[in-house]
Scaffold this motif. Structure first.
Motif, mmCIF file in Angstrom:
data_model
loop_
_atom_site.group_PDB
_atom_site.id
_atom_site.type_symbol
_atom_site.label_atom_id
_atom_site.label_comp_id
_atom_site.label_asym_id
_atom_site.label_seq_id
_atom_site.Cartn_x
_atom_site.Cartn_y
_atom_site.Cartn_z
ATOM 1 N N LEU A 255 0.808 -1.219 0.000
ATOM 2 C CA LEU A 255 0.000 0.000 0.000
ATOM 3 C C LEU A 255 0.839 1.266 0.000
ATOM 4 O O LEU A 255 0.371 2.329 -0.419
ATOM 5 N N ALA A 256 2.065 1.177 0.498
ATOM 6 C CA ALA A 256 2.892 2.378 0.614
ATOM 7 C C ALA A 256 4.361 2.005 0.569
ATOM 8 O O ALA A 256 4.751 0.868 0.843
ATOM 9 N N THR A 257 5.185 2.997 0.237
ATOM 10 C CA THR A 257 6.634 2.876 0.366
ATOM 11 C C THR A 257 7.012 3.388 1.752
ATOM 12 O O THR A 257 6.723 4.540 2.090
ATOM 13 N N VAL A 258 7.614 2.540 2.560
ATOM 14 C CA VAL A 258 8.001 2.908 3.925
ATOM 15 C C VAL A 258 9.478 3.287 3.925
ATOM 16 O O VAL A 258 10.331 2.526 3.462
ATOM 17 N N VAL A 259 9.774 4.475 4.461
ATOM 18 C CA VAL A 259 11.133 5.014 4.438
ATOM 19 C C VAL A 259 11.605 5.226 5.872
ATOM 20 O O VAL A 259 11.053 6.061 6.598
ATOM 21 N N GLY A 260 12.608 4.465 6.296
ATOM 22 C CA GLY A 260 13.187 4.645 7.617
ATOM 23 C C GLY A 260 14.275 5.696 7.583
ATOM 24 O O GLY A 260 15.196 5.616 6.767
ATOM 25 N N LEU A 261 14.172 6.697 8.464
ATOM 26 C CA LEU A 261 15.140 7.795 8.489
ATOM 27 C C LEU A 261 15.712 7.952 9.896
ATOM 28 O O LEU A 261 15.093 8.548 10.772
ATOM 29 N N GLY A 262 16.889 7.390 10.151
ATOM 30 C CA GLY A 262 17.584 7.624 11.403
ATOM 31 C C GLY A 262 16.855 7.086 12.619
ATOM 32 O O GLY A 262 15.898 6.313 12.529
ATOM 33 N N GLU A 263 17.337 7.490 13.803
ATOM 34 C CA GLU A 263 16.709 7.060 15.051
ATOM 35 C C GLU A 263 15.347 7.715 15.237
ATOM 36 O O GLU A 263 14.463 7.160 15.876
ATOM 37 N N GLU A 264 15.194 8.919 14.737
ATOM 38 C CA GLU A 264 13.905 9.592 14.703
ATOM 39 C C GLU A 264 13.855 10.452 13.457
ATOM 40 O O GLU A 264 14.887 10.883 12.931
ATOM 41 N N VAL A 265 12.662 10.683 12.973
ATOM 42 C CA VAL A 265 12.505 11.419 11.717
ATOM 43 C C VAL A 265 12.579 12.920 11.997
ATOM 44 O O VAL A 265 11.820 13.443 12.809
ATOM 45 N N THR A 266 13.492 13.588 11.328
ATOM 46 C CA THR A 266 13.518 15.051 11.362
ATOM 47 C C THR A 266 12.915 15.567 10.070
ATOM 48 O O THR A 266 13.018 14.916 9.012
ATOM 49 N N MET A 267 12.299 16.738 10.143
ATOM 50 C CA MET A 267 11.682 17.296 8.952
ATOM 51 C C MET A 267 12.730 17.663 7.903
ATOM 52 O O MET A 267 12.482 17.576 6.697
ATOM 53 N N ALA A 268 13.924 18.024 8.337
ATOM 54 C CA ALA A 268 14.986 18.354 7.382
ATOM 55 C C ALA A 268 15.370 17.120 6.566
ATOM 56 O O ALA A 268 15.526 17.191 5.341
ATOM 57 N N ASP A 269 15.531 15.975 7.248
ATOM 58 C CA ASP A 269 15.873 14.743 6.523
ATOM 59 C C ASP A 269 14.733 14.325 5.596
ATOM 60 O O ASP A 269 14.960 13.856 4.480
ATOM 61 N N LEU A 270 13.506 14.480 6.072
ATOM 62 C CA LEU A 270 12.346 14.115 5.256
ATOM 63 C C LEU A 270 12.297 14.962 3.986
ATOM 64 O O LEU A 270 12.102 14.435 2.884
ATOM 65 N N VAL A 271 12.470 16.261 4.129
ATOM 66 C CA VAL A 271 12.417 17.153 2.967
ATOM 67 C C VAL A 271 13.548 16.837 1.996
ATOM 68 O O VAL A 271 13.358 16.830 0.776
ATOM 69 N N ASP A 272 14.736 16.549 2.523
ATOM 70 C CA ASP A 272 15.861 16.182 1.653
ATOM 71 C C ASP A 272 15.545 14.907 0.868
ATOM 72 O O ASP A 272 15.845 14.807 -0.328
ATOM 73 N N ASP A 273 14.944 13.921 1.541
ATOM 74 C CA ASP A 273 14.617 12.666 0.861
ATOM 75 C C ASP A 273 13.565 12.898 -0.220
ATOM 76 O O ASP A 273 13.665 12.329 -1.319
ATOM 77 N N LEU A 274 12.564 13.725 0.073
ATOM 78 C CA LEU A 274 11.560 14.032 -0.953
ATOM 79 C C LEU A 274 12.206 14.719 -2.148
ATOM 80 O O LEU A 274 11.842 14.440 -3.303
ATOM 81 N N GLY A 275 13.142 15.600 -1.891
ATOM 82 C CA GLY A 275 13.850 16.246 -2.992
ATOM 83 C C GLY A 275 14.592 15.236 -3.850
ATOM 84 O O GLY A 275 14.585 15.318 -5.087
ATOM 85 N N ASP A 276 15.224 14.250 -3.204
ATOM 86 C CA ASP A 276 15.925 13.197 -3.939
ATOM 87 C C ASP A 276 14.954 12.374 -4.782
ATOM 88 O O ASP A 276 15.350 11.787 -5.796
ATOM 89 N N ARG A 277 13.687 12.320 -4.360
ATOM 90 C CA ARG A 277 12.666 11.564 -5.099
ATOM 91 C C ARG A 277 11.983 12.399 -6.178
ATOM 92 O O ARG A 277 11.027 11.949 -6.807
ATOM 93 N N GLY A 278 12.456 13.606 -6.381
ATOM 94 C CA GLY A 278 11.941 14.430 -7.467
ATOM 95 C C GLY A 278 10.822 15.377 -7.077
ATOM 96 O O GLY A 278 10.238 16.045 -7.944
#
Length: 231
Positions: free
Chosen positions: A126-149
């Protein structure tokens, strides 16, 4: 910075700053004209983000509602509605919720790396699950979205996501719609939680635009140099 998505934070609140009442049913803050305005913003976005609590409590579909706007997106080679994004610490998400069950578009679930396997088992395809570090920061999330276009990200809530994005200084443009009534209940959730924010009495946010939307008012604030102001 150039690859980071342009982030619009869209929110509605009562005159006294509340997102909702203290008890169900869900408080409708926007009028028809404001819902249509937000639909246009959605149609120009690559992804729409809400927190897992919003998925659980509000069960949003997060779709572009207008047939014309969906057709326009498809003519541009896009899916009818933008990618859906949520963030969870625990994986407490219902696979049958509208977030996952509606809309022919990709769904992304961000979580701590330690929780990713269990959430993948729960959600399956149903979804792509993305694990980001020990806890998710919004900066890491935004960077990953940028990498995904993703080049344009619309953040629609709820309070925790709004607070974290603002406190992290990741918002380029704040679109704040104000409903013409008061809630006046200290038990009800306010728009923003406690935090340390870049905009202070010494550093003001720039008002880029203000206009009437039916019986509401829209305030558009430029929170970065990437936001275009209007005279």
């Amino acid at each position: 910075m150039s690859d980071r998505p342009y982030v619009i934070l869209s929110a509605a609140m009562s005159i006294d700053g509340y997102l909702d009442t203290a008890a169900p049913p869900r408080l409708a803050l926007s009028n028809a004209a404001d819902f249509d305005r937000v639909d246009e913003v959605r149609a120009h976005s690559d992804a729409i983000l809400v927190g897992a609590r919003t998925v659980r409590l509000d069960n949003p579909r997060l779709l572009v509602r207008s047939d014309e706007r969906r057709t326009r997106r498809e003519a541009e080679g896009l899916t009818p509605t933008p990618v859906k994004v949520t963030v969870t610490a625990t994986g407490d998400l219902d696979p049958a919720s509208a977030f996952f069950a509606t809309g022919p578009t990709e769904k992304l679930v961000y979580c701590p790396r330690s929780a990713a396997r269990g959430i993948r088992d729960r959600l399956g395809e149903l979804a792509t699950v993305v694990g980001l570090g020990e806890e998710v920061t919004m900066a890491d999330l935004v960077d990953d979205l940028g990498d995904r276009g993703v080049r344009a990200l619309l953040v629609e809530g709820g309070r925790t996501m709004i607070t974290q994005f603002l406190a992290s200084d990741l918002v380029d443009e704040l679109q704040l719609a104000i409903a013409p009534f008061f809630v006046g209940d200290p038990r009800a959730p306010r728009l923003i939680g406690d935090g340390t924010f870049p905009w202070t009495p010494e550093r003001h946010a720039v008002l880029a635009e203000s206009r009437q939307v039916g019986d509401m008012v829209l305030l558009r604030y430029a929170l970065s140099e990437r936001c275009v102001t209007r005279s």
